[in-house]
Design a protein around this motif. Structure first.
Motif, short mmCIF file in Angstrom:
data_model
loop_
_atom_site.label_atom_id
_atom_site.label_comp_id
_atom_site.label_asym_id
_atom_site.label_seq_id
_atom_site.Cartn_x
_atom_site.Cartn_y
_atom_site.Cartn_z
N HIS A 129 0.85 -1.19 -0.04
CA HIS A 129 -0.04 -0.04 0.03
C HIS A 129 0.83 1.25 -0.01
O HIS A 129 0.59 2.14 -0.78
CB HIS A 129 -0.92 0.01 1.00
CG HIS A 129 -1.75 -1.05 1.19
ND1 HIS A 129 -3.14 -1.21 0.26
CD2 HIS A 129 -2.04 -2.27 1.84
CE1 HIS A 129 -3.72 -2.18 0.56
NE2 HIS A 129 -3.24 -3.10 1.45
N GLU A 130 1.92 1.27 0.59
CA GLU A 130 2.92 2.43 0.66
C GLU A 130 3.52 2.72 -0.48
O GLU A 130 3.45 3.78 -0.95
CB GLU A 130 3.74 2.19 1.74
CG GLU A 130 3.41 2.18 3.16
CD GLU A 130 4.39 1.68 4.36
OE1 GLU A 130 5.75 1.15 3.81
OE2 GLU A 130 4.12 1.86 5.46
N ARG A 155 1.56 9.31 -5.63
CA ARG A 155 2.11 10.61 -5.12
C ARG A 155 2.91 11.28 -6.24
O ARG A 155 2.77 12.29 -6.91
CB ARG A 155 2.47 10.70 -4.05
CG ARG A 155 2.74 11.96 -3.49
CD ARG A 155 3.24 12.00 -2.15
NE ARG A 155 4.74 11.58 -2.15
CZ ARG A 155 5.88 12.52 -2.34
NH1 ARG A 155 5.70 13.85 -2.87
NH2 ARG A 155 7.06 11.91 -2.46
N ARG A 175 0.81 4.12 -2.82
CA ARG A 175 0.66 5.53 -2.25
C ARG A 175 1.67 6.50 -3.01
O ARG A 175 1.53 7.51 -3.35
CB ARG A 175 0.54 5.60 -1.04
CG ARG A 175 0.00 6.80 -0.50
CD ARG A 175 -0.66 6.88 0.98
NE ARG A 175 0.22 5.90 1.86
CZ ARG A 175 -0.14 4.88 2.51
NH1 ARG A 175 -1.53 4.60 2.41
NH2 ARG A 175 0.87 4.38 3.43
N GLU A 176 2.87 5.82 -2.75
CA GLU A 176 4.05 6.66 -3.46
C GLU A 176 4.29 6.96 -4.59
O GLU A 176 4.47 8.00 -5.35
CB GLU A 176 5.47 6.02 -2.82
CG GLU A 176 6.53 6.83 -3.06
CD GLU A 176 6.64 8.28 -2.77
OE1 GLU A 176 7.46 9.32 -3.25
OE2 GLU A 176 6.24 8.54 -1.58
#
Length: 63
Positions: free
Chosen positions: A7-8, A15, A11-12
């Motif tokens: 998930h990280e 972004r 998300r990155e």
């Protein structure tokens, strides 16, 4: 999204895509969510503890 992407990482990636599509959107700098997202939960906990200890030291010295 690949099955191994966390998930990280997702998300990155999103972004970074947003920054490429809208470079003027980040002109004010990064926000608290970027800091906390980059640190993880342990780093966030350490940051909070350091802020609390710093505030206690400040109040002790200047009161």
């Amino acid at each position: 999204m690949s099955s191994k992407e966390t998930h990280e990482q997702r998300r990155e990636r999103l972004r970074q895509t947003e920054l490429r599509n809208n470079p003027g959107g980040s002109i004010q700098g990064s926000g608290l969510q970027d800091l906390v997202g980059g640190l993880g939960w342990k780093g966030t906990g350490v940051l909070i503890i350091v802020l609390i200890i710093g505030a206690l030291i400040y109040l002790t010295i200047f009161n």
